[in-house]
Scaffold this motif. Sequence first.
Motif, PDB file in Angstrom:
ATOM      1  N   GLY A  39      -1.620 -88.148 -31.904  1.00 53.17           N
ATOM      2  CA  GLY A  39      -2.943 -87.635 -32.216  1.00 53.17           C
ATOM      3  C   GLY A  39      -3.472 -86.638 -31.201  1.00 53.17           C
ATOM      4  O   GLY A  39      -4.472 -85.989 -31.443  1.00 53.17           O
ATOM      5  N   LEU A  40      -2.809 -86.497 -30.050  1.00 55.41           N
ATOM      6  CA  LEU A  40      -3.278 -85.567 -29.016  1.00 55.41           C
ATOM      7  C   LEU A  40      -2.302 -84.419 -28.774  1.00 55.41           C
ATOM      8  O   LEU A  40      -2.398 -83.736 -27.760  1.00 55.41           O
ATOM      9  CB  LEU A  40      -3.528 -86.317 -27.702  1.00 55.41           C
ATOM     10  N   GLU A  41      -1.383 -84.196 -29.700  1.00 54.22           N
ATOM     11  CA  GLU A  41      -0.412 -83.116 -29.535  1.00 54.22           C
ATOM     12  C   GLU A  41      -1.075 -81.749 -29.515  1.00 54.22           C
ATOM     13  O   GLU A  41      -0.549 -80.805 -28.952  1.00 54.22           O
ATOM     14  CB  GLU A  41       0.624 -83.149 -30.667  1.00 54.22           C
ATOM     15  N   TRP A  42      -2.210 -81.617 -30.132  1.00 52.64           N
ATOM     16  CA  TRP A  42      -2.923 -80.344 -30.253  1.00 52.64           C
ATOM     17  C   TRP A  42      -3.697 -79.984 -28.997  1.00 52.64           C
ATOM     18  O   TRP A  42      -4.088 -78.832 -28.817  1.00 52.64           O
ATOM     19  CB  TRP A  42      -3.885 -80.418 -31.431  1.00 52.64           C
ATOM     20  N   LEU A  43      -3.941 -80.940 -28.104  1.00 50.46           N
ATOM     21  CA  LEU A  43      -4.859 -80.738 -26.986  1.00 50.46           C
ATOM     22  C   LEU A  43      -4.372 -79.678 -26.000  1.00 50.46           C
ATOM     23  O   LEU A  43      -5.123 -78.756 -25.653  1.00 50.46           O
ATOM     24  CB  LEU A  43      -5.101 -82.064 -26.267  1.00 50.46           C
ATOM     25  N   ALA A  44      -3.133 -79.757 -25.540  1.00 52.70           N
ATOM     26  CA  ALA A  44      -2.629 -78.798 -24.544  1.00 52.70           C
ATOM     27  C   ALA A  44      -2.573 -77.370 -25.093  1.00 52.70           C
ATOM     28  O   ALA A  44      -3.042 -76.447 -24.416  1.00 52.70           O
ATOM     29  CB  ALA A  44      -1.266 -79.247 -24.029  1.00 52.70           C
ATOM     30  N   PRO A  45      -2.035 -77.139 -26.295  1.00 52.10           N
ATOM     31  CA  PRO A  45      -2.032 -75.758 -26.801  1.00 52.10           C
ATOM     32  C   PRO A  45      -3.432 -75.178 -27.000  1.00 52.10           C
ATOM     33  O   PRO A  45      -3.686 -74.018 -26.680  1.00 52.10           O
ATOM     34  CB  PRO A  45      -1.291 -75.858 -28.136  1.00 52.10           C
ATOM     35  N   ILE A  46      -4.372 -75.978 -27.512  1.00 52.43           N
ATOM     36  CA  ILE A  46      -5.729 -75.477 -27.704  1.00 52.43           C
ATOM     37  C   ILE A  46      -6.385 -75.179 -26.364  1.00 52.43           C
ATOM     38  O   ILE A  46      -7.108 -74.187 -26.208  1.00 52.43           O
ATOM     39  CB  ILE A  46      -6.570 -76.489 -28.525  1.00 52.43           C
ATOM     40  N   PHE A  47      -6.136 -76.017 -25.365  1.00 53.52           N
ATOM     41  CA  PHE A  47      -6.679 -75.797 -24.024  1.00 53.52           C
ATOM     42  C   PHE A  47      -6.123 -74.502 -23.440  1.00 53.52           C
ATOM     43  O   PHE A  47      -6.846 -73.729 -22.805  1.00 53.52           O
ATOM     44  CB  PHE A  47      -6.347 -76.999 -23.147  1.00 53.52           C
ATOM     45  N   MET A  48      -4.831 -74.238 -23.645  1.00 48.11           N
ATOM     46  CA  MET A  48      -4.227 -72.991 -23.160  1.00 48.11           C
ATOM     47  C   MET A  48      -4.830 -71.794 -23.881  1.00 48.11           C
ATOM     48  O   MET A  48      -5.117 -70.775 -23.259  1.00 48.11           O
ATOM     49  CB  MET A  48      -2.711 -73.008 -23.368  1.00 48.11           C
ATOM     50  N   ILE A  49      -5.021 -71.895 -25.189  1.00 50.77           N
ATOM     51  CA  ILE A  49      -5.628 -70.789 -25.939  1.00 50.77           C
ATOM     52  C   ILE A  49      -7.022 -70.516 -25.407  1.00 50.77           C
ATOM     53  O   ILE A  49      -7.396 -69.364 -25.177  1.00 50.77           O
ATOM     54  CB  ILE A  49      -5.666 -71.118 -27.450  1.00 50.77           C
ATOM     55  N   LYS A  50      -7.785 -71.572 -25.183  1.00 53.51           N
ATOM     56  CA  LYS A  50      -9.163 -71.413 -24.723  1.00 53.51           C
ATOM     57  C   LYS A  50      -9.214 -70.758 -23.349  1.00 53.51           C
ATOM     58  O   LYS A  50      -9.954 -69.802 -23.132  1.00 53.51           O
ATOM     59  CB  LYS A  50      -9.856 -72.766 -24.673  1.00 53.51           C
ATOM     60  N   LEU A  51      -8.425 -71.261 -22.410  1.00 56.54           N
ATOM     61  CA  LEU A  51      -8.535 -70.772 -21.037  1.00 56.54           C
ATOM     62  C   LEU A  51      -7.784 -69.468 -20.785  1.00 56.54           C
ATOM     63  O   LEU A  51      -8.300 -68.580 -20.120  1.00 56.54           O
ATOM     64  CB  LEU A  51      -8.070 -71.845 -20.053  1.00 56.54           C
ATOM     65  N   VAL A  52      -6.585 -69.350 -21.308  1.00 60.90           N
ATOM     66  CA  VAL A  52      -5.785 -68.159 -21.005  1.00 60.90           C
ATOM     67  C   VAL A  52      -6.220 -66.967 -21.857  1.00 60.90           C
ATOM     68  O   VAL A  52      -6.470 -65.882 -21.331  1.00 60.90           O
ATOM     69  CB  VAL A  52      -4.276 -68.451 -21.191  1.00 60.90           C
ATOM     70  N   LEU A  53      -6.320 -67.145 -23.168  1.00 58.72           N
ATOM     71  CA  LEU A  53      -6.681 -66.014 -24.024  1.00 58.72           C
ATOM     72  C   LEU A  53      -8.170 -65.684 -23.987  1.00 58.72           C
ATOM     73  O   LEU A  53      -8.547 -64.524 -24.056  1.00 58.72           O
ATOM     74  CB  LEU A  53      -6.263 -66.286 -25.469  1.00 58.72           C
ATOM     75  N   SER A  54      -9.018 -66.703 -23.879  1.00 55.67           N
ATOM     76  CA  SER A  54     -10.455 -66.438 -23.929  1.00 55.67           C
ATOM     77  C   SER A  54     -11.042 -66.064 -22.582  1.00 55.67           C
ATOM     78  O   SER A  54     -11.885 -65.184 -22.495  1.00 55.67           O
ATOM     79  CB  SER A  54     -11.188 -67.662 -24.473  1.00 55.67           C
ATOM     80  N   HIS A  55     -10.632 -66.750 -21.530  1.00 56.99           N
ATOM     81  CA  HIS A  55     -11.244 -66.517 -20.222  1.00 56.99           C
ATOM     82  C   HIS A  55     -10.356 -65.713 -19.273  1.00 56.99           C
ATOM     83  O   HIS A  55     -10.853 -65.114 -18.329  1.00 56.99           O
ATOM     84  CB  HIS A  55     -11.606 -67.848 -19.559  1.00 56.99           C
ATOM     85  N   GLY A  56      -9.054 -65.721 -19.501  1.00 54.69           N
ATOM     86  CA  GLY A  56      -8.142 -65.041 -18.590  1.00 54.69           C
ATOM     87  C   GLY A  56      -8.024 -63.547 -18.818  1.00 54.69           C
ATOM     88  O   GLY A  56      -7.584 -62.807 -17.949  1.00 54.69           O
ATOM     89  N   VAL A  57      -8.419 -63.083 -19.999  1.00 55.45           N
ATOM     90  CA  VAL A  57      -8.299 -61.667 -20.364  1.00 55.45           C
ATOM     91  C   VAL A  57      -9.695 -61.064 -20.439  1.00 55.45           C
ATOM     92  O   VAL A  57     -10.563 -61.589 -21.127  1.00 55.45           O
ATOM     93  CB  VAL A  57      -7.579 -61.514 -21.725  1.00 55.45           C
ATOM     94  N   ARG A  58      -9.909 -59.975 -19.718  1.00 57.67           N
ATOM     95  CA  ARG A  58     -11.208 -59.301 -19.775  1.00 57.67           C
ATOM     96  C   ARG A  58     -11.358 -58.603 -21.112  1.00 57.67           C
ATOM     97  O   ARG A  58     -10.432 -57.963 -21.608  1.00 57.67           O
ATOM     98  CB  ARG A  58     -11.316 -58.279 -18.645  1.00 57.67           C
ATOM     99  N   GLU A  59     -12.521 -58.714 -21.678  1.00 56.27           N
ATOM    100  CA  GLU A  59     -12.786 -58.127 -22.987  1.00 56.27           C
ATOM    101  C   GLU A  59     -13.650 -56.886 -22.815  1.00 56.27           C
ATOM    102  O   GLU A  59     -14.867 -56.956 -22.729  1.00 56.27           O
ATOM    103  CB  GLU A  59     -13.513 -59.148 -23.865  1.00 56.27           C
ATOM    104  N   GLU A  60     -12.997 -55.748 -22.694  1.00 59.45           N
ATOM    105  CA  GLU A  60     -13.707 -54.481 -22.578  1.00 59.45           C
ATOM    106  C   GLU A  60     -12.771 -53.357 -22.973  1.00 59.45           C
ATOM    107  O   GLU A  60     -11.554 -53.487 -22.856  1.00 59.45           O
ATOM    108  CB  GLU A  60     -14.224 -54.263 -21.155  1.00 59.45           C
TER     109      GLU A  60
END
Length: 68
Positions: A39-60
């Motif tokens: 039931g928690l298989e989704w947690l690590a990939p979603i966490f990576m998407i949130k932190l790496v793609l959303s916060h790690g890349v500047r949006e400009e």
Amino acid sequence: MMISIIVIHFMPMYLHRPIALLVVMLSIILATLIPAPIGLEWLAPIFMIKLVLSHGVREEPYRPTLGD
């Protein structure tokens, strides 16, 4: 995860998004190979998407210069 964000920030700006996507895809592949609690298989990939793609890349908007 933090190491991948550090690596992204040392790369040229125009490579941030492709490298972040590569890291997220590798984490999803790795998540399928490493057993996780049911039931928690989704947690690590979603966490990576949130932190790496959303916060790690500047949006400009940017245009690579000859010096980069």
